[in-house]
Design a protein around this motif. Structure first.
Motif, mmCIF file in Angstrom:
data_model
loop_
_atom_site.group_PDB
_atom_site.id
_atom_site.type_symbol
_atom_site.label_atom_id
_atom_site.label_comp_id
_atom_site.label_asym_id
_atom_site.label_seq_id
_atom_site.Cartn_x
_atom_site.Cartn_y
_atom_site.Cartn_z
ATOM 1 N N ARG A 31 0.573 -0.975 -0.101
ATOM 2 C CA ARG A 31 0.181 0.199 0.062
ATOM 3 C C ARG A 31 0.779 1.640 0.044
ATOM 4 O O ARG A 31 0.497 2.323 -0.530
ATOM 5 N N ASN A 32 2.124 0.972 0.007
ATOM 6 C CA ASN A 32 2.835 2.634 0.354
ATOM 7 C C ASN A 32 3.129 2.706 -0.730
ATOM 8 O O ASN A 32 3.578 4.380 -1.328
ATOM 9 N N ILE A 33 3.602 1.981 -1.482
ATOM 10 C CA ILE A 33 3.427 2.898 -3.041
ATOM 11 C C ILE A 33 1.748 2.123 -4.208
ATOM 12 O O ILE A 33 2.629 2.027 -5.435
ATOM 13 N N SER A 145 8.159 13.573 -2.720
ATOM 14 C CA SER A 145 7.273 11.881 -2.847
ATOM 15 C C SER A 145 6.164 12.311 -4.170
ATOM 16 O O SER A 145 6.646 10.815 -4.788
ATOM 17 N N THR A 149 6.689 9.634 -7.636
ATOM 18 C CA THR A 149 6.016 8.919 -7.779
ATOM 19 C C THR A 149 6.024 9.095 -9.042
ATOM 20 O O THR A 149 5.733 8.858 -9.890
#
Length: 350
Positions: A31-33, A145, A149
């Motif tokens: 879930r972090n990515i 971030s 991303t």
């Protein structure tokens, strides 16, 4: 035990349900990515659609079209970061200043002003909006971030599109492997996901672009300040990505600015303009771009958006409806609902 396993393998519905839960479990573990995964999928899907459309019209090689598109995206990002983002930031701060200066200097005998002054803390809201704008634009322009991303998503989508045939051939090899049955179910769910989630995302982007263009044209016609149009265009585009609710939310800042420009008359014009644009979206764009499965009651739309925003944050507002439509397609839910015409037809008897 062996008999139970064989019956599960023979029952495609049970098998695919188990595979779906396995996929959800994997997504939860990574879930972090999840932002990287969603953004990569959206970029890849939209760019592939554009490449296929240009290829159909020009017959140019798809790889050449894709390379040119990514070069254009890089050039656009460069000019956006170096030229338009600073200008956008300045316009947003200036727009906030002008709106609050107007209300602070307004006629104190005005009943509308009296009500606003009694119920709204201008200094506090001004500080919050200004601080919020600074945080948003600092986040966008900094190497943070979200920037990493987006860059990673852009790179991944580029290599996927350039090597699409190889990636497809590599994926098909799993269908003939020892996990072939599992791979077939994953491929089935993936195809369903692309045909529903992807189509709705594409439609939302097209609708957002059309809404933004029509609204800005209307604001130009109403003689809104030219130095605020860039900020308003960005705001309208982002809010238009949220189905139904985005149109309603956009009424608030637009009405506030309209009142500073031309008073209550311009507020009425803005509301009429938004109602017309929403009617165009509902009766012309949606039927052309989306299937009947995406034609949801507004009550369901708001409930889905509330829950998806609660669990997934800002992403939930964008992917909530597409994800719900994906589950409707999996469950084979079909609703044969036809909207009544805007102008009812009158049957004339001879």
């Amino acid at each position: 035990m062996v008999g139970l396993w064989e019956r599960m393998k023979a029952n495609s519905s049970v098998r695919r349900t188990i595979v779906l839960f396995i996929i959800f479990l994997c997504l939860y573990l990574i879930r972090n990515i999840i932002s990287l995964i969603l953004l990569t999928f959206i970029l890849t899907y939209l760019i592939i659609r554009v490449v296929e459309g240009v290829h159909h019209l020009t017959k140019l090689p798809k790889k050449l079209i894709a390379i040119v598109m990514y070069l254009l995206i890089i050039v656009f990002l460069y000019f956006s970061i170096t030229v338009y983002v600073p200008k956008l930031f300045n316009q947003t701060i200036q727009m906030i200043e002008e709106v609050f200066n107007f209300y602070q200097k307004a006629d104190t005998n005005n009943k509308l002003y009296e009500w606003i002054a009694q119920n709204v803390g201008f200094n506090e809201i001004k500080q919050q909006l200004t601080t919020g704008a600074k945080v948003v634009f600092t986040t966008i322009t900094s190497i943070g971030s979200m920037g990493i991303t987006f860059v990673m998503s852009l790179i991944l989508s580029f290599f996927f599109i350039i090597e699409k045939d190889w990636v497809t051939e590599f994926g098909q090899a799993f269908l003939k492997s020892k996990i072939g049955l599992f791979s077939q179910d994953v491929a089935y769910l993936g195809k369903k996901f692309v045909n529903t989630f992807g189509v709705v995302i594409e439609a939302q982007f097209i609708i957002a672009i059309v809404n933004t263009i029509l609204t800005i044209m209307g604001l130009i016609f109403m003689k809104f300040p030219q130095d605020q149009l860039l900020s308003l265009a960005l705001m309208i585009f982002i809010l238009s990505l949220i189905p139904v609710a985005g149109v309603i939310i956009s009424c608030i800042p637009l009405s506030l600015i309209a009142y500073t420009v031309g008073g209550i008359q311009d507020v009425i014009y803005v509301l009429i303009m938004i109602a017309i644009i929403h009617a165009i979206e509902s009766y012309l764009l949606n039927p052309k771009l989306m299937s009947s499965k995406t034609d949801l009651p507004i009550f369901y739309v708001f409930v889905i958006l509330m829950f998806s925003e609660k669990f997934f944050g800002v992403w939930g507002l964008v992917i909530g409806i597409p994800a719900f439509v994906f589950f409707l397609d999996l469950l084979d839910v079909k609703v044969d609902h036809k909207k009544p015409p805007v102008i009812p037809q009158i049957n004339s008897s001879k």
